[in-house]
Enzyme design. Sequence first.
Site: not given
Ligand code: GDP
Ligand code: MG
Length: 391
Positions: A84, A21, A24-25
């Site tokens: 993970h 979260d 990354k994606t």
């Molecule tokens: P991952 O698990 O690392 O791939 O994370 P995701 O890309 O799925 O992002 C997790 C959550 O964080 C999602 O609801 C995204 O919309 C939110 N998110 C990602 N980048 C940002 C950002 O720069 N700002 C904010 N406020 N939310 C973000």
């Molecule tokens: Mg992801």
Amino acid sequence: DESDDKTKKEHVNIGTIGHVDHGKTTLTAAITKYLSRNGSTVFRSYDDIDKAEEERARGITINASHVEYATANRHYAHTDCPGHRDFLKNMICGASQMDGAILVVDCNDGPMPQTTEHLLLAKQIGVKHIVVFVNKVDTASEDLKELVELEVRDMLTNFGWAGDSVPLIHGSALYALEGNQSEIGEPAIKKLLDALDTYVPAPKRDYSSPFIMPVDSVVSVSRGTVVIGTVKQGTFKKDDKAEVVGFGASFPTSISTIEVFRNAVMSAKAGDHVGVLLRQMKASNVKRGMLLAARGTLKQSNQYTGTVYFLDKSEGGRSKPVTRGYIQVLFSETWQVTARFDFEADMIMPGESAAVTITLLKDMVILPGQAFSVREGMETVASGIIHKSLE
Ligand code: GDP
Ligand code: MG
């Protein structure tokens, strides 16, 4: 167009790593969105990337998305995994080693347990270059930005990277994905890509280290013994002092004739498939799995540390856990040796990965980052990677 990029531009493998979260994606999608502007990259949406394909590497199921994009001089293949466990599996068993990684850290959370775990593994498998994207600064205070930067740089230094000098970009992947032009939006993506282009070198063959050639086969000819294989690193020529090492034995020799497709050549370098006539070598001394190397440069050992992943039942692995002191046959490159596997925990369940200390029945040379597998009978039950030898 895209196919042109693949052949003409320098190719680099990278991937996003970091805690769940942290973005990354979203960042992966934002990169393709930004680069799709110049026509050489296809935009991949968040949803498209997030529903990762199930793929199999060495029998292991990994959920991974492979995203391609191109900057002015480079073509990138970028891996993003949804969970993970998939990140760990991809790093331990992934077919393509990352030349560099983008560490994504949520500015509100700072480094979290999976941040540490991914970094530790990245270090162990030999990822040399890390670029940091401190994400979600749209929702973080200035104080936090500074604090998290210090924390991340410190952490990288402690793991052995140049924490003080690694490129670290503050931004908002979400803003960038929405096309926001403020400093933390698209311009932050441009900064990140510039950092990748300049800070992560493209992989190149190692022609300068002492030479190593794993022996694939041995042929006895009237003039002596010929070993055949593909040079892994370095360069060698006629009369160079050499040694054949492996299975606890080592035999000094020197290079006589070198042949490529039956034509005599002056020298051999990394990547070349060659036959090498060895001086003063009995064919019975050499076997597949040994290494032909520059004399005195390699050390054999019977103890190594590594990380191992045990396949679960659906992957054809065990149904029962393995316990500390598990003994089985370890396969790597062209050889196999019985080994004992010791873990910190009492037992490891199928589907889990763990740090392992390996004790081999015979001394072998295993290089850091070298892959291995474990088989029970005909079935592969584990796959792993060596970190270093224990002296
Ligand atoms: P991952 O698990 O690392 O791939 O994370 P995701 O890309 O799925 O992002 C997790 C959550 O964080 C999602 O609801 C995204 O919309 C939110 N998110 C990602 N980048 C940002 C950002 O720069 N700002 C904010 N406020 N939310 C973000
Ligand atoms: Mg992801």
